[in-house]
Design a protein around this motif. Structure first.
Motif, PDB file in Angstrom:
ATOM      1  N   LEU A  32      90.609  54.539  31.084  1.00  0.00           N
ATOM      2  CA  LEU A  32      91.989  54.345  31.577  1.00  0.00           C
ATOM      3  C   LEU A  32      92.038  53.193  32.266  1.00  0.00           C
ATOM      4  CD1 LEU A  32      92.938  57.785  33.009  1.00  0.00           C
ATOM      5  CD2 LEU A  32      93.716  56.640  31.041  1.00  0.00           C
ATOM      6  N   LEU A  33      90.755  52.433  32.901  1.00  0.00           N
ATOM      7  CA  LEU A  33      90.918  51.390  33.476  1.00  0.00           C
ATOM      8  C   LEU A  33      91.248  50.019  32.719  1.00  0.00           C
ATOM      9  CD1 LEU A  33      87.974  51.265  36.024  1.00  0.00           C
ATOM     10  CD2 LEU A  33      90.427  51.047  36.680  1.00  0.00           C
ATOM     11  N   ILE A  34      90.792  50.356  31.269  1.00  0.00           N
ATOM     12  CA  ILE A  34      90.838  49.176  30.516  1.00  0.00           C
ATOM     13  C   ILE A  34      92.119  48.610  30.165  1.00  0.00           C
ATOM     14  CG2 ILE A  34      90.769  48.475  27.921  1.00  0.00           C
ATOM     15  CD1 ILE A  34      88.420  50.839  27.625  1.00  0.00           C
ATOM     16  N   PRO A  35      93.381  48.992  30.132  1.00  0.00           N
ATOM     17  CA  PRO A  35      94.641  48.623  30.325  1.00  0.00           C
ATOM     18  C   PRO A  35      94.998  47.926  31.486  1.00  0.00           C
ATOM     19  CG  PRO A  35      94.994  50.905  30.131  1.00  0.00           C
ATOM     20  CD  PRO A  35      93.461  50.669  29.904  1.00  0.00           C
ATOM     21  N   VAL A  36      94.510  48.635  32.640  1.00  0.00           N
ATOM     22  CA  VAL A  36      94.778  47.873  33.764  1.00  0.00           C
ATOM     23  C   VAL A  36      93.868  46.760  33.875  1.00  0.00           C
ATOM     24  CG1 VAL A  36      94.323  48.485  36.347  1.00  0.00           C
ATOM     25  CG2 VAL A  36      94.893  50.186  34.962  1.00  0.00           C
TER      26      VAL A  36
ATOM     27  N   TRP B  65      83.683  45.034  36.715  1.00  0.00           N
ATOM     28  CA  TRP B  65      82.506  45.565  37.612  1.00  0.00           C
ATOM     29  C   TRP B  65      82.869  46.967  38.085  1.00  0.00           C
ATOM     30  CZ3 TRP B  65      82.492  47.470  42.555  1.00  0.00           C
ATOM     31  CH2 TRP B  65      81.256  47.404  43.113  1.00  0.00           C
ATOM     32  N   LEU B  66      83.846  47.517  38.560  1.00  0.00           N
ATOM     33  CA  LEU B  66      83.970  48.731  38.682  1.00  0.00           C
ATOM     34  C   LEU B  66      83.839  49.623  37.671  1.00  0.00           C
ATOM     35  CD1 LEU B  66      84.925  50.883  40.950  1.00  0.00           C
ATOM     36  CD2 LEU B  66      87.119  50.501  40.122  1.00  0.00           C
ATOM     37  N   ALA B  67      84.165  49.366  36.493  1.00  0.00           N
ATOM     38  CA  ALA B  67      83.842  50.143  35.155  1.00  0.00           C
ATOM     39  C   ALA B  67      82.637  49.950  34.927  1.00  0.00           C
ATOM     40  CB  ALA B  67      85.011  49.655  33.985  1.00  0.00           C
ATOM     41  N   ALA B  68      81.886  48.878  34.954  1.00  0.00           N
ATOM     42  CA  ALA B  68      80.457  49.081  34.735  1.00  0.00           C
ATOM     43  C   ALA B  68      79.650  49.873  35.538  1.00  0.00           C
ATOM     44  CB  ALA B  68      79.985  47.222  34.843  1.00  0.00           C
ATOM     45  N   ILE B  69      80.072  49.832  36.833  1.00  0.00           N
ATOM     46  CA  ILE B  69      79.377  50.571  37.833  1.00  0.00           C
ATOM     47  C   ILE B  69      79.702  52.078  37.373  1.00  0.00           C
ATOM     48  CG2 ILE B  69      79.415  51.675  40.177  1.00  0.00           C
ATOM     49  CD1 ILE B  69      77.675  48.698  39.706  1.00  0.00           C
TER      50      ILE B  69
ATOM     51  N   PRO C  99      79.423  56.225  25.318  1.00  0.00           N
ATOM     52  CA  PRO C  99      79.425  54.944  24.529  1.00  0.00           C
ATOM     53  C   PRO C  99      80.629  54.401  23.942  1.00  0.00           C
ATOM     54  CG  PRO C  99      78.626  56.879  23.237  1.00  0.00           C
ATOM     55  CD  PRO C  99      78.816  57.311  24.549  1.00  0.00           C
ATOM     56  N   VAL C 100      81.569  55.205  23.524  1.00  0.00           N
ATOM     57  CA  VAL C 100      82.814  54.733  23.154  1.00  0.00           C
ATOM     58  C   VAL C 100      83.615  53.954  24.377  1.00  0.00           C
ATOM     59  CG1 VAL C 100      85.189  55.190  22.475  1.00  0.00           C
ATOM     60  CG2 VAL C 100      83.184  56.502  21.253  1.00  0.00           C
ATOM     61  N   ALA C 101      83.642  54.616  25.455  1.00  0.00           N
ATOM     62  CA  ALA C 101      84.196  53.816  26.697  1.00  0.00           C
ATOM     63  C   ALA C 101      83.549  52.436  26.982  1.00  0.00           C
ATOM     64  CB  ALA C 101      83.975  54.718  27.875  1.00  0.00           C
ATOM     65  N   ASP C 102      82.181  52.571  26.961  1.00  0.00           N
ATOM     66  CA  ASP C 102      81.491  51.185  27.075  1.00  0.00           C
ATOM     67  C   ASP C 102      82.078  50.168  25.951  1.00  0.00           C
ATOM     68  OD1 ASP C 102      80.219  52.513  29.021  1.00  0.00           O
ATOM     69  OD2 ASP C 102      78.295  52.963  27.798  1.00  0.00           O
ATOM     70  N   LYS C 103      82.034  50.381  24.800  1.00  0.00           N
ATOM     71  CA  LYS C 103      82.367  49.408  23.762  1.00  0.00           C
ATOM     72  C   LYS C 103      83.717  49.218  23.891  1.00  0.00           C
ATOM     73  CE  LYS C 103      78.506  51.176  20.906  1.00  0.00           C
ATOM     74  NZ  LYS C 103      77.815  51.345  21.992  1.00  0.00           N
ATOM     75  N   LEU C 104      84.558  49.920  24.155  1.00  0.00           N
ATOM     76  CA  LEU C 104      85.894  49.490  24.321  1.00  0.00           C
ATOM     77  C   LEU C 104      86.193  48.499  25.595  1.00  0.00           C
ATOM     78  CD1 LEU C 104      87.933  52.947  23.935  1.00  0.00           C
ATOM     79  CD2 LEU C 104      87.718  51.246  22.302  1.00  0.00           C
ATOM     80  N   ILE C 105      85.584  48.906  26.733  1.00  0.00           N
ATOM     81  CA  ILE C 105      85.890  47.765  27.656  1.00  0.00           C
ATOM     82  C   ILE C 105      85.154  46.495  27.427  1.00  0.00           C
ATOM     83  CG2 ILE C 105      84.022  48.588  29.321  1.00  0.00           C
ATOM     84  CD1 ILE C 105      86.670  48.458  31.289  1.00  0.00           C
ATOM     85  N   VAL C 106      83.867  46.700  27.140  1.00  0.00           N
ATOM     86  CA  VAL C 106      82.975  45.468  26.627  1.00  0.00           C
ATOM     87  C   VAL C 106      83.889  44.518  25.454  1.00  0.00           C
ATOM     88  CG1 VAL C 106      80.866  44.578  25.554  1.00  0.00           C
ATOM     89  CG2 VAL C 106      81.016  46.142  27.289  1.00  0.00           C
TER      90      VAL C 106
ATOM     91  N   MET D 262      76.738  42.580  30.562  1.00  0.00           N
ATOM     92  CA  MET D 262      77.904  42.971  31.829  1.00  0.00           C
ATOM     93  C   MET D 262      77.965  41.935  32.864  1.00  0.00           C
ATOM     94  SD  MET D 262      79.131  45.651  30.915  1.00  0.00           S
ATOM     95  CE  MET D 262      79.044  47.213  30.236  1.00  0.00           C
ATOM     96  N   LEU D 263      76.647  41.372  33.108  1.00  0.00           N
ATOM     97  CA  LEU D 263      76.609  40.243  34.147  1.00  0.00           C
ATOM     98  C   LEU D 263      77.324  39.117  33.961  1.00  0.00           C
ATOM     99  CD1 LEU D 263      73.277  40.687  35.937  1.00  0.00           C
ATOM    100  CD2 LEU D 263      75.411  41.490  36.908  1.00  0.00           C
ATOM    101  N   ALA D 264      77.092  38.715  32.557  1.00  0.00           N
ATOM    102  CA  ALA D 264      77.801  37.361  31.898  1.00  0.00           C
ATOM    103  C   ALA D 264      79.365  37.771  31.964  1.00  0.00           C
ATOM    104  CB  ALA D 264      77.220  37.464  30.443  1.00  0.00           C
ATOM    105  N   LEU D 265      79.628  38.862  31.595  1.00  0.00           N
ATOM    106  CA  LEU D 265      81.288  39.150  31.398  1.00  0.00           C
ATOM    107  C   LEU D 265      81.768  38.997  32.953  1.00  0.00           C
ATOM    108  CD1 LEU D 265      81.390  41.914  28.601  1.00  0.00           C
ATOM    109  CD2 LEU D 265      82.100  39.366  28.521  1.00  0.00           C
ATOM    110  N   ILE D 266      81.208  39.523  34.084  1.00  0.00           N
ATOM    111  CA  ILE D 266      81.575  39.624  35.338  1.00  0.00           C
ATOM    112  C   ILE D 266      81.798  37.989  35.530  1.00  0.00           C
ATOM    113  CG2 ILE D 266      81.171  40.187  37.675  1.00  0.00           C
ATOM    114  CD1 ILE D 266      79.874  42.586  36.723  1.00  0.00           C
TER     115      ILE D 266
END
Length: 191
Positions: free
Chosen positions: A14-18, A39-43, A67-74, A134-138
């Motif tokens: 749910l954080l993805i569209p936000v 970052w919050l999603a990664a944590i 894993p689906v949630a991880d791949k979607l947000i990344v 994750m760190l690169a993207l942040i």
């Protein structure tokens, strides 16, 4: 299905569209706020796995959704940085990371259908790739090079870590392919 870890994972989805909307707001701190949401999603990814093991609340739904949630947000973050930076230097490693995610997901699914998913479990190289990514993207999402007048070089570090993640991504893809190779050669009837 409504376990604490699964609720945390659904929260991440749910954080993805936000995350996307906030990042593109016409507001001075929008990029930094978007990076914070990422970052919050990664944590929460770490927390849901930890809690699932600690509370003994692992479920098939959670094993699928995490894993689906991880791949979607990344994937969303990679698309956003390619848009924001509009640079070949960002686009090439981002494409490598996306291609690897799709390839390894398909490989894991294929191996799972053959009862050999344990051959392509997450490796140390895969975990190191995820951490660097994750760190690169942040860093790249935040766009910060200074904070309150002090140099922090988040973007520069983000570039470096993105390339490290791309190299680790290719390396882990080769590791997983090598682990699955015997199974690939032994199923010619599937073609």
């Amino acid at each position: 299905m409504w376990t604490v870890p699964n609720i945390i994972t659904m929260f991440r989805v749910l954080l993805i569209p936000v995350f996307v909307v906030v990042y593109f707001l016409d507001w001075r701190w929008a990029k930094e706020a978007g990076a914070f949401i990422f970052w919050l999603a990664a944590i929460t990814d770490w927390f849901d796995g930890y809690l699932a093991r600690k509370l003994k609340q692992t479920t098939p739904f959670g094993a699928f959704l995490d894993p689906v949630a991880d791949k979607l947000i990344v994937a969303a973050a990679l698309l956003m940085i390619t848009h924001s930076y509009g640079s070949l230097w960002i686009t090439v490693p981002a494409i490598i990371l996306l291609v690897r995610e799709i390839y390894v997901s398909a490989l894991r699914e294929w191996m799972g259908q053959r009862g050999s998913s344990n051959k392509v479990k997450v490796s140390f190289v895969g975990k190191a790739k995820t951490m660097a990514q994750m760190l690169a993207l942040i860093g790249l999402l935040s766009g910060l090079e200074t904070f309150m007048g002090f140099p922090i070089y988040w973007v520069t570090l983000g570039y470096i870590l993105l390339y490290i993640a791309a190299v680790l991504s290719l390396w882990s893809m080769l590791i997983y392919t090598n682990a699955a190779w015997q199974h690939m050669k032994s199923y010619p009837q599937d073609y």
